[in-house]
Scaffold this motif. Structure first.
Motif, PDB file in Angstrom:
ATOM      1  N   THR A   1       2.226   6.525  -6.969  1.00  0.00           N
ATOM      2  CA  THR A   1       0.999   7.271  -7.100  1.00  0.00           C
ATOM      3  C   THR A   1       1.633   8.646  -7.306  1.00  0.00           C
ATOM      4  O   THR A   1       1.724   9.645  -8.122  1.00  0.00           O
ATOM      5  CB  THR A   1      -0.227   7.098  -6.687  1.00  0.00           C
ATOM      6  OG1 THR A   1      -0.314   6.493  -6.644  1.00  0.00           O
ATOM      7  CG2 THR A   1      -0.897   8.209  -7.027  1.00  0.00           C
TER       8      THR A   1
ATOM      9  N   THR B   1       0.871  -1.345   0.056  1.00  0.00           N
ATOM     10  CA  THR B   1      -0.004  -0.096  -0.146  1.00  0.00           C
ATOM     11  C   THR B   1       1.130   0.918   0.299  1.00  0.00           C
ATOM     12  O   THR B   1       0.943   2.149  -0.860  1.00  0.00           O
ATOM     13  CB  THR B   1      -0.929  -0.280   1.133  1.00  0.00           C
ATOM     14  OG1 THR B   1      -1.521  -1.085   0.710  1.00  0.00           O
ATOM     15  CG2 THR B   1      -1.740   1.531   1.634  1.00  0.00           C
TER      16      THR B   1
ATOM     17  N   ALA C   1      -8.070   7.223 -10.368  1.00  0.00           N
ATOM     18  CA  ALA C   1      -8.553   6.189  -9.908  1.00  0.00           C
ATOM     19  C   ALA C   1      -7.198   5.924  -9.305  1.00  0.00           C
ATOM     20  O   ALA C   1      -7.467   5.214  -8.330  1.00  0.00           O
ATOM     21  CB  ALA C   1      -8.867   5.347 -11.401  1.00  0.00           C
ATOM     22  N   LEU C   2      -5.694   5.490  -9.682  1.00  0.00           N
ATOM     23  CA  LEU C   2      -4.696   5.629  -8.479  1.00  0.00           C
ATOM     24  C   LEU C   2      -5.045   5.828  -7.024  1.00  0.00           C
ATOM     25  O   LEU C   2      -4.977   5.654  -6.624  1.00  0.00           O
ATOM     26  CB  LEU C   2      -3.643   5.951  -9.645  1.00  0.00           C
ATOM     27  CG  LEU C   2      -2.769   4.921 -10.459  1.00  0.00           C
ATOM     28  CD1 LEU C   2      -1.782   5.602 -11.255  1.00  0.00           C
ATOM     29  CD2 LEU C   2      -2.311   3.641  -9.441  1.00  0.00           C
TER      30      LEU C   2
ATOM     31  N   THR D   1      -7.307   4.505  -6.109  1.00  0.00           N
ATOM     32  CA  THR D   1      -6.854   3.154  -4.746  1.00  0.00           C
ATOM     33  C   THR D   1      -6.331   3.014  -3.872  1.00  0.00           C
ATOM     34  O   THR D   1      -6.457   2.127  -2.851  1.00  0.00           O
ATOM     35  CB  THR D   1      -6.443   2.560  -5.888  1.00  0.00           C
ATOM     36  OG1 THR D   1      -7.112   1.814  -7.074  1.00  0.00           O
ATOM     37  CG2 THR D   1      -5.840   0.842  -5.777  1.00  0.00           C
TER      38      THR D   1
ATOM     39  N   ALA E   1      -8.369   3.427  -0.534  1.00  0.00           N
ATOM     40  CA  ALA E   1      -9.398   2.322  -0.393  1.00  0.00           C
ATOM     41  C   ALA E   1      -7.682   1.660   0.324  1.00  0.00           C
ATOM     42  O   ALA E   1      -8.083   0.329   1.088  1.00  0.00           O
ATOM     43  CB  ALA E   1      -9.654   1.530  -1.296  1.00  0.00           C
ATOM     44  N   MET E   2      -7.023   1.329  -0.113  1.00  0.00           N
ATOM     45  CA  MET E   2      -6.151  -0.183   0.398  1.00  0.00           C
ATOM     46  C   MET E   2      -5.757   0.817   1.581  1.00  0.00           C
ATOM     47  O   MET E   2      -5.566   0.114   2.534  1.00  0.00           O
ATOM     48  CB  MET E   2      -4.661  -0.253  -0.633  1.00  0.00           C
ATOM     49  CG  MET E   2      -4.935  -0.901  -2.058  1.00  0.00           C
ATOM     50  SD  MET E   2      -3.422  -0.307  -2.741  1.00  0.00           S
ATOM     51  CE  MET E   2      -2.863  -1.977  -2.186  1.00  0.00           C
TER      52      MET E   2
END
Length: 487
Positions: free
Chosen positions: A24, A17, A174-175, A178, A181-182
């Motif tokens: 990112t 993560t 979007a990255l 993600t 969320a992780m």
């Protein structure tokens, strides 16, 4: 006495993560590189105005990274990691919807706020990982910035060339979603080590003012003229404000950056080496892509497209992924000082290879692979050196300050090498271009700063203790351990 954490099934997910968070952030920094030449047309503005799309991210990140680190110490690093994701998402969406320069600059500034994820993630590793996995994990997360840049550039170039440029920003949004969320799913909450201390608002405002003046001078001085009234006013203000900020921080309770810690030889020399490494790394990023893309008719350019140049640079980013775990093993075996010095020497060797092999694209690819291997070793060692010399309650702030030193190195490197490339020119077909001697001078400067970093690393004193084991901030013995770590 609390014991260091033992192996946990979530450990690998935590590392993945935080590494993805670094990738990112790096992708967002390099996202606009393929668009630089087209930005004036895309945004219906001038070249000088479109340059603020890059400068805005640099300025905001320079201010926010150390502030995010300190807030992570005060309110929790996981919470601040999630907070950093929000402006990354919002900034990406704003940029994707932009059709003029002002909202694009605003969006890029929002993305700059989120760049504090890297030092926060590195500091969090000390809180949640067992000692045996700490060095290799620090190395991987530290190198993720380079990995993201190396992989992100060719991907961005391909998207920009074959699809809409707006997809770049929708993809970065979007990255970021993600990553958020992780973090929610895999990163545990750890009680903040500096809970109860106050946030130093005057210190944050003073540092922000001084850094904005300094970074504006460094990044825009060449455009405005180094001797212009604006440039001289900015550098004068930076000197005065930062000097006053240092005086205030030295005397205040609960400072934004504990300068008593930063002047200790182990921390001070590591930060100085960070500036040199940042300069050394950025010289290659500025010179080698241009050599690949310069017209072949010049006799030294290789005439590659942006996409082809990105693909030639891609193995360099992958090398960072390969070398980072090896750097962690070297740190465990010989200590982070040896890893930092080794990385600086490998970086210098990469510049030597670039000078010897600059006649072909494969030769430059090999040089970039060596350069990035050195960067991976060095970037993994610097946070380990910092965290072995500061108490647990200051890991976020100290890592944020070290990240700022690296950023200053890259900013100064960009300015200085940019001046060299702009001044050492030749004329071909009525067009003024950087000369071969100019590119070679830039490479020599990068190698020189890499060697300077190795020399500085040689004088870093050995720690009194190994990298401190993770402590439980709620345990009364934590303060005793932190006091020992300060020694």
């Amino acid at each position: 006495m609390p014991q260091p954490p033992t192996a946990d099934p979530r450990t690998g997910k935590v590392i993945a993560t935080l590494a993805l968070a670094g990738v990112t952030a790096a992708v967002m920094q390099t996202l606009v590189t393929p668009l630089l030449a087209d930005l004036p047309d895309i945004l219906h503005t001038s070249h000088s105005n479109s340059a603020w799309v890059v400068t805005a991210t640099l300025l905001v990140a320079g201010v926010c990274v150390p502030v995010s680190g300190r807030l992570g110490d005060l309110v929790g690093k996981r919470r601040m990691l999630l907070a950093c994701c929000l402006p990354l998402i919002a900034g990406s969406v704003v940029c994707a919807l932009s059709s003029s320069v002002v909202p694009m600059i605003v969006g890029r500034g929002l993305q700059g706020i989120g760049m504090g994820m890297i030092p926060l993630g590195i500091a969090l590793l000390r809180d949640v990982l067992p000692a045996e996995r700490l060095s290799s994990s620090i190395a991987l997360v530290s190198a993720s910035m380079g990995i993201g840049g190396g992989i992100g550039l060719p991907v961005s170039a391909a998207v920009a060339q074959y699809a809409s440029w707006r997809l770049l920003f929708w993809g970065s949004a979007a990255l970021a979603v993600t990553v958020a969320a992780m973090i929610v799913a895999f990163v545990p909450e750890v009680p903040p080590a500096a809970r109860g201390q106050r946030f130093d608002v005057p210190g944050a405002l003073g540092l922000a003012t001084g850094l904005v003046c300094l970074l504006l001078f460094v990044s825009k001085g060449a455009d405005w003229g180094w001797g212009s009234a604006t440039s001289l006013a900015l550098i004068s203000a930076a000197v005065v404000v930062l000097a006053g900020w240092g005086w205030f921080e030295w005397r205040t309770t609960d400072p934004l950056v504990d300068l008593r810690t930063t002047v200790r030889p182990r921390v001070l020399l590591t930060n100085l080496a960070s500036v040199s490494i940042g300069f050394g790394m950025y010289a290659s990023m500025l010179v080698i892509p241009q050599l690949l893309q310069f017209p072949a008719a010049t006799g030294y350019g290789l005439g590659q497209s942006m996409l082809a140049a990105g693909l030639w640079l891609l193995p360099g980013g992958l090398m960072m992924m390969v070398v980072s775990p090896l750097g962690g093993k070297l740190t465990n075996a010989r200590g982070p000082k040896v890893t930092l010095a080794s990385g600086a020497l490998v970086l210098a060797a990469g510049y030597a290879a670039a000078l010897l092999l600059d006649g072909t694209a494969p030769g430059l690819m090999v040089a970039v692979m060596v350069v990035n291997s050195g960067v991976a070793l060095a970037y993994g060692a610097m946070p380990a050196l910092i965290m072995s010399a500061v108490p647990l309650a200051e890991t976020g702030a100290a890592n944020g300050f070290n990240a700022l030193m690296r950023s200053l190195g890259t900013s100064v490197g960009a300015a200085v090498v940019g001046v060299v490339l702009a001044q050492m020119t030749t004329t071909a077909g009525g067009v003024t271009l950087t000369s071969e001697a100019g590119f070679r001078t830039g490479l020599v400067m990068g190698g020189g700063f890499a060697l300077l970093s190795a020399a500085i690393a040689a004088f870093i004193p050995a720690p009194h203790l190994p990298l401190p084991a993770v402590q439980d901030p709620s345990d009364p013995s934590t303060e005793t351990a932190a006091s020992t770590a300060r020694a």
